[in-house]
Design an enzyme around this catalytic site. Structure first.
Site, PDB file in Angstrom:
ATOM      1  CG  ASP A 183     -15.148  32.591 -12.582  1.00 19.55           C
ATOM      2  OD1 ASP A 183     -14.038  33.079 -12.839  1.00 19.55           O
ATOM      3  OD2 ASP A 183     -15.299  31.415 -12.248  1.00 19.55           O
ATOM      4  CG  ASN A 240     -16.953  21.572  -5.814  1.00 22.45           C
ATOM      5  OD1 ASN A 240     -16.456  21.922  -6.877  1.00 22.45           O
ATOM      6  ND2 ASN A 240     -17.688  22.381  -5.074  1.00 22.45           N
ATOM      7  CG  HIS A 245     -16.136  24.683  -8.878  1.00 25.77           C
ATOM      8  ND1 HIS A 245     -15.999  25.059  -7.557  1.00 25.77           N
ATOM      9  CD2 HIS A 245     -14.994  25.071  -9.477  1.00 25.77           C
ATOM     10  CE1 HIS A 245     -14.837  25.665  -7.396  1.00 25.77           C
ATOM     11  NE2 HIS A 245     -14.207  25.678  -8.540  1.00 25.77           N
ATOM     12  CD  GLU A 301     -19.246  25.946  -6.262  1.00 29.85           C
ATOM     13  OE1 GLU A 301     -18.826  24.760  -6.295  1.00 29.85           O
ATOM     14  OE2 GLU A 301     -18.565  26.887  -5.819  1.00 29.85           O
TER      15      GLU A 301
HETATM   16  C1  F6R Z   1     -11.559  30.261 -12.086  1.00 33.30           C
HETATM   17  C2  F6R Z   1     -12.687  29.346 -11.916  1.00 33.30           C
HETATM   18  C3  F6R Z   1     -12.608  28.123 -11.065  1.00 33.30           C
HETATM   19  C4  F6R Z   1     -11.234  27.468 -11.047  1.00 33.30           C
HETATM   20  C5  F6R Z   1     -11.249  26.246 -10.131  1.00 33.30           C
HETATM   21  C6  F6R Z   1      -9.861  25.653  -9.983  1.00 33.30           C
HETATM   22  O1  F6R Z   1     -11.893  31.330 -12.930  1.00 33.30           O
HETATM   23  O2  F6R Z   1     -13.700  29.598 -12.451  1.00 33.30           O
HETATM   24  O3  F6R Z   1     -13.582  27.215 -11.507  1.00 33.30           O
HETATM   25  O4  F6R Z   1     -10.874  27.086 -12.343  1.00 33.30           O
HETATM   26  O5  F6R Z   1     -11.718  26.587  -8.866  1.00 33.30           O
HETATM   27  O6  F6R Z   1      -9.053  26.561  -9.301  1.00 33.30           O
HETATM   28  P1  F6R Z   1      -7.501  26.304  -9.086  1.00 33.30           P
HETATM   29  O7  F6R Z   1      -6.883  26.325 -10.448  1.00 33.30           O
HETATM   30  O8  F6R Z   1      -7.033  27.454  -8.261  1.00 33.30           O
HETATM   31  O9  F6R Z   1      -7.369  24.987  -8.427  1.00 33.30           O
END
Ligand code: F6R
Length: 236
Positions: free
Chosen positions: A67, A136, A138, A143
């Site tokens: 993303d 959450n 995701h 989401e």
């Molecule tokens: C990152 C992404 C997000 C993260 C998630 C966890 O490219 O798509 O889904 O993997 O938000 O983020 P961290 O590792 O910072 O807790």
């Protein structure tokens, strides 16, 4: 789903790197899906070291990032483009032509998303997709919702995610409200998925995955439908 528990983040990150390197060494022209975020930093550091020692060769792989914020400048200090070059791509022997990250600067996000999905397909699909987990539930920017989108698309960030990500910005108002993200289908079509989970904030979402039920209100639970998932965690 194969679950491996680790006593701490460092051991888990080393194992994640070994799994990725193992896949690359088995198929040196593989297609690798990659996440940003704080979770994979340890894995990237280990892979950089392994690459320096000649234990893994990235010169023939193709990568697709999960993303990117949208609309967003590539040279912004918070772009996922910059994150990937600072923390990984800039430090390994990868062919820069084979790096794919959704273009946050594209004039039309919807068209960029369609092109991105097509490119994954043209490259033969993802051999391995590495994921982090949102508090959450995701994955990517898919989401919790009643309905999820299968292919790469422009997604609205939830309030929860905007707040989580605001730690990198001067204020919560500066956090972009949208992102271009692989969809649940883009992720689930990968041959193999590796998800790394660390931090108490992720515990509830992680426990729900373990229950083996599936709900779009915790997108990561959909991984229970995939036949080849490895989950690494330092949570109990
Ligand atoms: C990152 C992404 C997000 C993260 C998630 C966890 O490219 O798509 O889904 O993997 O938000 O983020 P961290 O590792 O910072 O807790």
């Amino acid at each position: 789903m194969r679950i491996e528990y680790f006593e701490n983040y460092n051991v888990m990150s080393k194992r994640a790197a070994e799994i990725v390197a193992g896949e690359v060494n088995t198929k040196n022209n593989m297609v690798l899906g990659l996440p940003t975020g704080s979770t994979p930093l340890g894995m990237y550091a280990n892979l950089i070291e392994m690459n320096k020692k000649g234990e893994v060769d990235f010169s023939k792989i193709t990568t697709f990032n999960l993303d990117e914020y949208y609309p967003f400048k590539r040279d912004d200090k918070n772009s996922y483009y910059k994150f990937m070059f600072d923390n990984f791509f800039g430090k390994i022997n990868i062919n820069k032509e084979k790096i794919n990250i959704p273009d946050g600067e594209a004039a039309d996000g919807d068209i960029e998303a369609i092109k991105y999905e097509k490119k994954i397909e043209v490259c033969g699909g993802l051999d391995l997709m590495v994921l982090g987990l949102g508090a959450n539930g995701h994955i990517g920017f898919n989401e919790p919702d009643k309905i999820l989108t299968a292919d790469t698309h422009v997604a609205e960030l939830t309030k929860n995610t905007i707040e989580q990500n605001s730690r990198f910005f001067n204020s919560v108002d500066e956090v972009p409200k949208q992102a271009i993200t692989m969809g649940i289908g883009s992720i689930m079509r990968a041959e193999k998925i590796l998800i790394i989970i660390t931090g108490e904030a992720k515990k509830a979402a992680f426990k729900q995955i373990l229950e083996g039920k599936v709900t779009t209100e915790n997108p990561a639970t959909l991984l229970n439908l995939h036949r080849d998932v490895i989950l690494l965690t330092d949570l109990r």
